[in-house]
Design an enzyme around this catalytic site. Structure first.
Site, short mmCIF file in Angstrom:
data_model
loop_
_atom_site.label_atom_id
_atom_site.label_comp_id
_atom_site.label_asym_id
_atom_site.label_seq_id
_atom_site.Cartn_x
_atom_site.Cartn_y
_atom_site.Cartn_z
N PRO A 1 0.66 -1.53 0.13
CA PRO A 1 -0.23 0.24 0.30
C PRO A 1 0.98 0.71 -0.01
O PRO A 1 1.57 1.11 0.71
CB PRO A 1 -0.80 -0.01 1.48
CG PRO A 1 -0.95 -1.57 1.73
CD PRO A 1 0.63 -2.22 0.98
N CYS A 2 0.37 2.01 -0.80
CA CYS A 2 1.19 3.26 -1.26
C CYS A 2 0.92 4.64 -0.43
O CYS A 2 1.09 5.84 0.03
CB CYS A 2 0.66 4.14 -2.40
SG CYS A 2 -0.81 4.59 -2.92
N GLN A 3 -0.43 4.16 0.08
CA GLN A 3 -0.99 5.21 1.11
C GLN A 3 -0.59 5.71 1.85
O GLN A 3 -0.38 7.34 2.65
CB GLN A 3 -2.90 5.00 1.39
CG GLN A 3 -3.54 5.06 0.13
CD GLN A 3 -3.70 3.08 0.06
OE1 GLN A 3 -2.38 2.78 0.55
NE2 GLN A 3 -4.84 2.84 -0.17
N PHE B 1 2.69 6.85 2.21
CA PHE B 1 4.09 7.55 1.81
C PHE B 1 3.69 8.36 0.87
O PHE B 1 4.51 9.20 0.10
CB PHE B 1 4.93 6.18 0.86
CG PHE B 1 5.07 5.29 2.23
CD1 PHE B 1 6.01 5.51 3.02
CD2 PHE B 1 4.62 4.24 1.35
CE1 PHE B 1 5.91 4.57 3.67
CE2 PHE B 1 5.23 2.70 2.53
CZ PHE B 1 5.51 3.21 3.24
#
Length: 189
Positions: free
Chosen positions: A82-84, A86
């Site tokens: 998951p990128c959320q 960063f």
């Protein structure tokens, strides 16, 4: 021809990163881990229409995955975690974000000990949390190379810059360890 690399796909989504990896190197996915029911249903549909090779899909929280069956059975760990935590489009809460899965992935690497790992995330990860990823990989006996690629670099109509990380084992006792040049072409060529 050499046997295909065995891929354990984490945070699989709809299988795009897997398609890229398996289309670039001689590899096959042995299992997918995806907790989102819609994404898992798309994966299943793509396996049924043979766009993706069939593989078990573990529908659950990555933090609860039992790594034991994968020890000695995985050559490359692949994942778009998951990128959320960063992303510059979000609150950038890093470790304080409940979607922060890097610690769980680090523990899977520690237990499974794959000779190769390939990850994808947002460019914003470079300025938040990426130093921790590199330190953890080094502590696990892995070196890493990384690059960012814009979607427009490959013909898409938007910029959408992504970070790609290739980590490979430096363990001298690992006869199947990888090196950056080893994964650029099909194995066995």
């Amino acid at each position: 021809m050499a046997s295909p690399l065995r891929v354990l796909s984490l945070c699989t989504g709809i299988g795009g990163l897997d398609l890229g990896v398996c289309g670039t190197v001689n590899a096959r996915v042995v299992a997918c881990v995806e907790r989102d029911p819609y994404a898992a249903s798309v994966l299943l549909a793509r396996m049924e229409d043979e766009t993706l090779e069939s593989a078990p899909i573990w529908c659950g929280d990555l933090r609860e995955l039992d790594p034991t069956p994968f020890i000695g059975e995985v050559d490359i760990l692949v994942g778009g975690y998951p990128c959320q935590p960063f992303s510059t489009a979000g609150k950038r809460r890093a470790e304080d974000d409940p979607r922060h899965l890097w610690p769980a992935i680090r523990e899977l690497i520690r237990t499974i000990r794959p000779p190769l790992c390939f990850f994808e995330n947002v460019r914003g990860h470079l300025s938040l949390g990426f130093d921790r990823v590199l330190c953890d990989l080094a502590d696990l006996g892995m070196d890493a190379r990384w690059a960012t690629v814009k979607a427009s670099d490959v013909g898409a109509p938007q910029r959408r810059e992504r970070l790609f990380i290739l980590a490979y084992s430096e363990r001298p006792d690992d006869e199947r360890r990888g090196k950056p040049g080893d994964v650029l072409g099909k194995t066995g060529e």
